[in-house]
Enzyme design. Structure first.
Site, PDB file in Angstrom:
ATOM      1  N   THR A 119      33.844  40.563  34.842  1.00 53.39           N
ATOM      2  CA  THR A 119      34.023  39.311  34.111  1.00 53.39           C
ATOM      3  C   THR A 119      32.996  38.264  34.519  1.00 53.39           C
ATOM      4  O   THR A 119      32.942  37.199  33.922  1.00 53.39           O
ATOM      5  CB  THR A 119      35.412  38.714  34.380  1.00 53.39           C
ATOM      6  N   THR A 123      35.800  43.341  40.372  1.00 49.10           N
ATOM      7  CA  THR A 123      35.986  43.211  41.818  1.00 49.10           C
ATOM      8  C   THR A 123      36.834  44.323  42.432  1.00 49.10           C
ATOM      9  O   THR A 123      36.678  44.631  43.610  1.00 49.10           O
ATOM     10  CB  THR A 123      36.646  41.855  42.141  1.00 49.10           C
ATOM     11  N   ASP A 124      37.726  44.936  41.627  1.00 53.70           N
ATOM     12  CA  ASP A 124      38.699  45.868  42.205  1.00 53.70           C
ATOM     13  C   ASP A 124      38.054  47.044  42.944  1.00 53.70           C
ATOM     14  O   ASP A 124      38.511  47.435  44.016  1.00 53.70           O
ATOM     15  CB  ASP A 124      39.637  46.424  41.120  1.00 53.70           C
ATOM     16  N   LYS A 162      37.994  44.311  49.493  1.00 51.34           N
ATOM     17  CA  LYS A 162      38.721  43.256  48.784  1.00 51.34           C
ATOM     18  C   LYS A 162      40.082  43.122  49.459  1.00 51.34           C
ATOM     19  O   LYS A 162      40.876  44.055  49.430  1.00 51.34           O
ATOM     20  CB  LYS A 162      38.870  43.641  47.300  1.00 51.34           C
TER      21      LYS A 162
HETATM   22  N1  GLU Z   1      40.511  45.001  37.200  1.00 48.46           N
HETATM   23  C1  GLU Z   1      39.337  44.246  36.872  1.00 48.46           C
HETATM   24  C2  GLU Z   1      38.105  44.899  37.511  1.00 48.46           C
HETATM   25  O1  GLU Z   1      38.047  45.142  38.688  1.00 48.46           O
HETATM   26  C3  GLU Z   1      39.481  42.836  37.328  1.00 48.46           C
HETATM   27  C4  GLU Z   1      38.484  41.908  36.708  1.00 48.46           C
HETATM   28  C5  GLU Z   1      37.279  41.674  37.594  1.00 48.46           C
HETATM   29  O2  GLU Z   1      37.412  41.663  38.796  1.00 48.46           O
HETATM   30  O3  GLU Z   1      36.197  41.513  37.031  1.00 48.46           O
HETATM   31  O4  GLU Z   1      37.190  45.176  36.801  1.00 48.46           O
END
Ligand code: GLU
Length: 382
Positions: free
Chosen positions: A52, A128-129, A205
């Site tokens: 994002t 981020t995950d 994380k």
């Molecule tokens: N579950 C998403 C991911 O890791 C969370 C949004 C993010 O961290 O960008 O892509």
């Protein structure tokens, strides 16, 4: 509940049964800034995987739009403009839970091509995950002479507390710095005052939603970026630009697994791993599983599965020579994983088994520090 995005940026929830469908709005075209390259600035490459971080909310549809070219990214985060010139490419548009080893390989190839083309550094935007897994994978697959910087955002661009702009600017500053390794750059504190630079193989994380969720584990962070001054400070243990010559070793063995031991663990979880080339166990304390599971582990090893022991403890290192269960595990042929994080040991096992066919050499490589993932000595105070 239907969520309506207001022009102000806030959301309201309404019962969908109380709504009448009128018309679907046509998507708002993304405004694109024309970016003129500045000869005095370094060139960076932004490789997008779908996080994002470099996205924009379309306030009419409420959807998140990914930005792929330099004009769009710099329009979304105008502060990036003064740091570097950007070229961009997209590898995937996924939430990072959908990342796969095959996409790590695409990513490593793309990053290697970008570096070969002469950019001063590469930024990888990523969810981020699972960012830490991907950062580990690239740490093993690439020898890099320039910074390769993973960055994401915990909060999307439409939220006043979004960390996307500051993280992106700090990542760009890191990518122009003297660093010469794969790193993760994210908020260091809950304030907008600095980002931490973490080694790609020693980061986790640690919080679901806080902006300062990422922490270096087992080593101090390798640097910081002050904000808004963008001043980068690298610690003495950070690898410097130009230390390594560019090389890509992209092979991975995907038939590897990671299992966390728990009291009463069902034997079926281990027997399901028959036929795997490698298995990382996340054991208790110094690296243990219950006595009853050890014969199954011996069977796995005799069947050709390399089994590596790591610890569920976040800090310290595995030592299977202290307790009976540990000694029995060693006798069964388990390899101690030192102070490697379990998920890093998994990625490393995929890489080692993909690149080294001789089991003894592969076992020795698992106990050799290849990309900063294994500390011979623990850092004082950590
Ligand atoms: N579950 C998403 C991911 O890791 C969370 C949004 C993010 O961290 O960008 O892509």
């Amino acid at each position: 509940m239907a969520v309506i995005k207001l022009e102000s940026g806030y959301n309201i929830g309404v019962d969908p049964h109380s709504c009448t469908f009128v018309e679907r709005p046509s998507p708002v075209p993304v405004k694109r800034l024309e970016v003129t390259p500045d000869r005095n600035l370094p060139d960076l490459s932004i490789v997008s995987t779908g996080g994002t971080i470099a996205s924009r909310i379309d306030y009419r549809t409420g959807s998140v739009t990914s930005q792929f070219d330099a004009g769009e990214i710099v329009s979304a985060i105008p502060e990036l403009a003064g740091v570097a010139n950007y070229r961009t490419r997209s590898i995937s548009t996924i939430l990072s839970e959908n990342m796969t080893p095959a996409i790590w390989q695409d990513l490593a190839r793309a990053v290697s091509e970008e570096i070969r083309s002469g950019v001063s550094g590469v930024i990888i935007t990523h969810g981020t995950d699972t960012m830490a897994y991907s950062a580990s994978a690239l740490s093993f697959m690439l020898d890099t002479p320039v910074p390769v910087v993973f960055v994401g955002s915990q909060r999307s661009a439409d939220r006043p507390s979004s960390d996307n702009a500051m993280n992106a600017v700090c990542a760009a500053s890191t990518a122009t710095s003297d660093l010469g390794e794969v790193a993760v750059v994210m908020h260091a504190t809950t304030n907008d005052d600095r980002c931490a630079i973490h080694r790609g193989t020693r980061v986790r994380k640690m919080h679901t939603s806080r902006r300062d969720a990422f922490r270096s584990i087992g080593i101090p962070s390798i640097g910081t970026v002050s904000y808004p001054s963008r001043e980068v400070t690298l610690e003495p243990h950070a690898v410097r630009r130009g230390t390594h010559t560019l090389a890509l070793h992209e092979k991975l063995e995907e038939r590897c697994g990671l299992a966390q031991f728990y009291p009463g663990m069902a034997p079926g979880i281990l027997t399901a791993c028959r036929g795997y080339r490698g298995l990382v166990l996340s054991g208790t304390g110094l690296g243990h599983v219950s006595t009853g599971l050890i014969p199954l582990i011996r069977d796995l090893i005799e069947g050709g599965t390399m089994v590596v022991m790591t610890s569920q403890c976040m800090h310290g290192r595995v030592c299977d020579r202290v307790y009976d269960t540990g000694r029995d595990l060693l006798q069964a042929g388990v390899i101690e994983g030192g102070d490697m994080l379990p998920e890093v040991a998994l990625v490393k096992l995929m890489w080692v088994l993909g690149n080294e066919k001789d089991p003894d050499n592969a076992a020795a490589l698992m106990q050799t520090d290849l990309a900063g993932e294994w500390n011979r000595r623990s850092f004082h105070g950590l």
